[in-house]
Design a protein around this motif. Structure first.
Motif, PDB file in Angstrom:
ATOM      1  N   LYS A 178     -10.794   3.652  -8.943  1.00  0.00           N
ATOM      2  CA  LYS A 178      -9.650   3.691  -8.045  1.00  0.00           C
ATOM      3  C   LYS A 178      -8.456   2.892  -8.550  1.00  0.00           C
ATOM      4  O   LYS A 178      -7.335   3.118  -8.104  1.00  0.00           O
ATOM      5  N   ASN A 196      -5.434   3.783  -5.860  1.00  0.00           N
ATOM      6  CA  ASN A 196      -5.464   4.968  -5.013  1.00  0.00           C
ATOM      7  C   ASN A 196      -6.808   5.009  -4.313  1.00  0.00           C
ATOM      8  O   ASN A 196      -7.852   5.081  -4.965  1.00  0.00           O
ATOM      9  N   SER A 197      -6.811   4.954  -2.992  1.00  0.00           N
ATOM     10  CA  SER A 197      -8.067   4.893  -2.244  1.00  0.00           C
ATOM     11  C   SER A 197      -8.888   6.163  -2.377  1.00  0.00           C
ATOM     12  O   SER A 197     -10.094   6.150  -2.135  1.00  0.00           O
ATOM     13  N   ALA A 198      -8.244   7.278  -2.767  1.00  0.00           N
ATOM     14  CA  ALA A 198      -8.980   8.526  -2.956  1.00  0.00           C
ATOM     15  C   ALA A 198      -9.751   8.527  -4.263  1.00  0.00           C
ATOM     16  O   ALA A 198     -10.589   9.399  -4.499  1.00  0.00           O
ATOM     17  N   ASN A 252      -4.872  15.329  -1.438  1.00  0.00           N
ATOM     18  CA  ASN A 252      -4.879  14.300  -0.406  1.00  0.00           C
ATOM     19  C   ASN A 252      -3.699  14.412   0.554  1.00  0.00           C
ATOM     20  O   ASN A 252      -3.584  13.639   1.489  1.00  0.00           O
ATOM     21  N   SER A 257      -7.523  14.573   3.191  1.00  0.00           N
ATOM     22  CA  SER A 257      -8.184  13.297   3.438  1.00  0.00           C
ATOM     23  C   SER A 257      -7.183  12.213   3.788  1.00  0.00           C
ATOM     24  O   SER A 257      -6.004  12.302   3.462  1.00  0.00           O
ATOM     25  N   ASN A 258      -7.677  11.174   4.475  1.00  0.00           N
ATOM     26  CA  ASN A 258      -6.875   9.968   4.671  1.00  0.00           C
ATOM     27  C   ASN A 258      -6.912   9.155   3.383  1.00  0.00           C
ATOM     28  O   ASN A 258      -7.984   8.929   2.827  1.00  0.00           O
ATOM     29  N   SER A 259      -5.783   8.724   2.930  1.00  0.00           N
ATOM     30  CA  SER A 259      -5.758   7.960   1.688  1.00  0.00           C
ATOM     31  C   SER A 259      -4.479   7.137   1.638  1.00  0.00           C
ATOM     32  O   SER A 259      -3.540   7.372   2.398  1.00  0.00           O
ATOM     33  N   TYR A 260      -4.471   6.178   0.751  1.00  0.00           N
ATOM     34  CA  TYR A 260      -3.254   5.412   0.529  1.00  0.00           C
ATOM     35  C   TYR A 260      -3.226   4.952  -0.918  1.00  0.00           C
ATOM     36  O   TYR A 260      -4.256   4.901  -1.598  1.00  0.00           O
ATOM     37  N   SER A 261      -2.059   4.622  -1.390  1.00  0.00           N
ATOM     38  CA  SER A 261      -1.904   4.163  -2.761  1.00  0.00           C
ATOM     39  C   SER A 261      -0.932   2.994  -2.798  1.00  0.00           C
ATOM     40  O   SER A 261      -0.012   2.899  -1.980  1.00  0.00           O
ATOM     41  N   LYS A 295       1.002   6.346   2.104  1.00  0.00           N
ATOM     42  CA  LYS A 295      -0.187   6.559   2.924  1.00  0.00           C
ATOM     43  C   LYS A 295      -0.173   7.969   3.491  1.00  0.00           C
ATOM     44  O   LYS A 295       0.884   8.478   3.886  1.00  0.00           O
TER      45      LYS A 295
END
Length: 769
Positions: free
Chosen positions: A474, A528-530, A537, A541-545, A593
């Motif tokens: 990540k 990147n949380s994905a 994304n 999906s929920n994700s953030y960077s 996000k």
């Protein structure tokens, strides 16, 4: 403007007419499933967690507002043999007809899900509400009192595993007082299995783990016991303790064909070598050095089997561009009741050499041109999976709008760039073990570019040395150890010097059109949380960077200049071999996000700030390092580099609309439309500012008591074509707040819009953030 309003009103009327016939194709006695709502009486049971059990979903809405595709379907006639009707039905969506059986099945599955969450007495009531031929479906969840874990016990008859779990007890997901949540119980089974797989238990899986739950009479308290069963090779065999396996030997097969049988005896090999007791089998020629293979291993003979190290080995070999596929197999040795494993690293070779041709059209502020390039790539230059690339590029453009006094109206460019990427960390005086732990790639690059314009000719040459590596799938890191860039202008038109450089007040022009040396170093962090997943994304999906970057230039050279007593030039700058060098500090932070609403709709947020400070040997930031605002990835109500700094209105000069401080923020509502098209509604805000006050940029300097009044705001709509491997983006932005004006109608074009003045169209590849 009137034409624009006409199109908007026409679209609204058409959709309104279509909405009147939403039930056009709903049979008599049936109902259009218009809406589904899940309501719970306990905040621990979230409606979103039960949405997956719904078997029927209403027709999708664009931007969660309009069932556009249903209306398009309903525009078709009843004669399905006509081409026009078939086309409308193909691009539209047929009405979703309410099915009572599907609703009851969903209700039953929701009840099971609620029970699994620990609410054993929970229930789900299904009800409907009809109006004409439309139906709304409601699921009302009554949780009841939850069951709580009163005590925990462990039934483990394998003493060694019991010791392992005791040592790892702090990571257990099971706690006294927790809800009796089946999902948590299953997650603990998987956690234990993963833990044991990292400690030699090659054949262990979560099916060996089970639970018993005894309720305390007349209470909602549960005595929970975890059982870990002994190993049985077959049903009728006697139970034995689980075996810990060790690695016996490791072999490499470098010419494995994935299309052939996976049996080891069927692999076509002609020769072999032994390197540090590792057999390496190959067909005709060993294309990788043995050291490269062995250093990519994360396990060795004599080690306990460790699933995590196996996955790390997959990752290590995946970084080698000389390989296409990697397959790791383990086979038990056939010597008695052995607990030893022979490992086989099966490697498939990639195509090492390739040539690529590219032709592109260019458009620089309305000036059209063309460019072409040819590149050669070798992915295994020194038999160590080193990637070598060299690229030649040429461009030509016709420049319009020049005043008299220039000898031609043509722009030509020639360039060559080359790089070599090593799959390991190259740095002197470091041990091999340390380099293996870092798992960084090293990249060396050089670049040369020559530009000939009517105003000047410019040569840019650079060389760089950098490192890249990824941690936890990540986080990405990049260190630019050194990057040297040289800007040389051998010729400038006299007309250009008179109009722009010799006026005396334009410091930015003078600085950026002199010979310049930039010696910088920097660090870049990207999270990147994905992770490395290939999900879109934006929707899925929920994700953030989070991205952070810092770089500096000129500090070492400045210290050397001061220590050596070098004299400054007429501009007060130190120079190396007569060439002044830049000195600055630059930092950036960026956050984005994505929040998933449903499988078709999502919100995306973005905010970014940056500041670049020239000091000591420089009064201005080099042009390539300055900030610009406006365009497809900034405030989209303005054209590219057409906003700021501050409330400066611009004078048609690109260099004058640059700054040292940047702020950008955006919010987008993204929605899948039909086929591969997606839509977006967005609001952008931002601007740039200078640190120092310049006469040619009035109103551009950053001031704490004024900057917030100079933040520009824009809004608009976008259309995106998702072609899987890349996305084409079309955005139309309108100005909402124009910081050029401090008050009046012109400051608020959102209230007094003028299409010809306030609209900007953008075409880009990829999402803006």
């Amino acid at each position: 403007m009137r034409k624009y309003l006409f199109y908007v009103l026409t679209s609204v009327v058409m959709l309104s007419l279509a909405s009147c016939s939403a039930t056009k194709f709903v049979p008599e006695g049936a109902y259009l499933l218009d809406e589904i709502k899940i309501r719970t009486d306990n905040k621990d049971i979230k409606p979103s967690s039960l949405r997956m059990y719904v078997r029927q979903s209403p027709n999708t809405k664009w931007f969660s507002l309009i069932k556009t595709q249903l209306y398009i379907y309903n525009l078709s006639g009843r004669d399905s043999t006509r081409w026009g009707n078939r086309f409308l039905r193909k691009i539209g969506d047929a009405p979703v007809i309410y099915n009572m059986d599907e609703a009851r099945k969903a209700q039953e599955e929701m009840v099971k899900a609620v029970h699994n969450m620990g609410f054993m007495g929970g229930s789900v009531h299904c009800s409907t509400k009809t109006k004409k031929k439309k139906l709304k479906l409601y699921y009302d969840v009554t949780a009841g009192k939850p069951y709580i874990v009163n005590s925990l016990a462990y039934d483990i008859h394998d003493p060694q595993i019991a010791t392992y779990l005791q040592n790892d007890s702090l990571r257990s997901l099971l706690k006294k007082g927790m809800l009796l949540d089946v999902n948590v119980l299953d997650a603990e089974r998987q956690r234990i299995a993963d833990y044991l797989l990292r400690n030699g238990y090659y054949k262990f899986n979560k099916d060996y783990i089970g639970y018993t739950a005894d309720t305390v009479s007349n209470t909602y308290l549960v005595d929970l016991t975890l059982h870990l069963n002994l190993h049985k090779a077959h049903v009728n065999d006697s139970a034995k303790v689980h075996k810990q396996y060790t690695i016996n030997k490791v072999s490499f097969v470098t010419d494995y064909d994935v299309l052939q049988s996976s049996g080891l005896s069927s692999i076509n090999i002609n020769d072999s070598v032994h390197y540090k007791n590792y057999p390496i089998y190959y067909r005709d020629k060993l294309y990788l050095r043995p050291k490269v293979l062995t250093e990519s291993l994360s396990f060795a003979p004599g080690d306990l089997y460790n699933e995590r190290r196996v996955q790390q080995t997959y990752s290590n070999f995946g970084r080698l561009s000389a390989l296409k596929y990697t397959n790791i197999r383990f086979v038990e040795t056939q010597v008695g009741d052995s607990t030893k494993l022979n490992g086989y690293i099966m490697l498939t070779k990639s195509k090492h050499k390739s040539v690529t041709f590219e032709v592109e059209g260019t458009n620089s502020a309305g000036d059209l041109g063309a460019a072409a390039s040819v590149s050669f790539q070798n992915r295994n230059l020194f038999r160590g999976s080193e990637t070598f690339m060299i690229k030649f590029r040429g461009a030509y453009e016709v420049i319009s709008g020049l005043q008299a006094g220039y000898s031609n109206n043509n722009y030509t460019e020639y360039g060559v760039e080359s790089s070599i990427n090593f799959p390991n960390f190259l740095f002197p005086f470091l041990s091999s073990d340390y380099k293996r732990k870092i798992r960084a790639t090293t990249e060396l690059g050089v670049q040369y570019n020559y530009q000939l314009r009517p105003e000047f000719s410019r040569t840019m040459a650079s060389a760089s040395w950098s490192y890249k590596w990824t941690s936890r799938q990540k986080v990405q890191h990049r260190i630019d150890l050194i990057d040297i860039a040289f800007l040389y202008l051998p010729w400038k038109s006299k007309r250009f010097e008179e109009d722009y450089i010799n006026k005396g007040q334009n410091n930015i022009f003078r600085y950026n059109y002199q010979n310049r040396l930039i010696i910088r170093m920097g660090y870049n962090y990207n999270y990147n949380s994905a992770g490395g997943s290939l999900l879109n994304n934006t929707i899925a999906s929920n994700s953030y960077s989070v991205r952070f970057n810092i770089e500096s230039a000129g500090n070492i050279m400045y210290a050397i200049s001061k220590a050596a007593g070098i004299h400054q030039n007429s501009d007060g700058e130190y120079a190396i071999l007569g060439i002044p060098y830049a000195q600055y500090l630059k930092g950036e932070f960026d956050f984005a996000k994505n929040i998933r609403i449903d499988y078709r709709n999502s919100f995306a947020f973005h905010a970014g700030v940056g500041i670049a400070v020239p000091y000591a040997n420089a009064k201005t930031i080099p042009f390539e390092k300055q900030y610009f605002s406006g365009g497809a990835n900034s405030v989209r109500g303005w054209g590219v580099r057409d906003l700021g700094p501050g409330n400066f209105a611009g004078d048609g000069n690109l260099l004058n609309q640059s700054g040292d401080i940047k702020f950008d923020a955006s919010i987008e509502y993204r929605s899948r439309l039909f086929w591969k098209f997606q839509g977006a509604a967005f609001v952008d805000a931002g601007n740039i500012w200078t640190i120092r006050s310049y006469a040619n940029q009035p109103g551009g300097v950053f001031k704490f008591n004024k900057f917030y009044k100079q933040i520009a705001v824009a809004y608009g709509l976008g259309l995106r074509l998702d072609l899987d491997f890349f996305i084409l983006r079309f955005d139309g932005g309108m100005k909402a707040i124009n910081p050029v004006y401090e008050s009046g109608r012109d400051r608020y074009p959102i209230a007094y819009p003028k299409f010809s003045r306030d609209f900007a169209f953008h075409f880009a590849v990829g999402y803006p953030f």
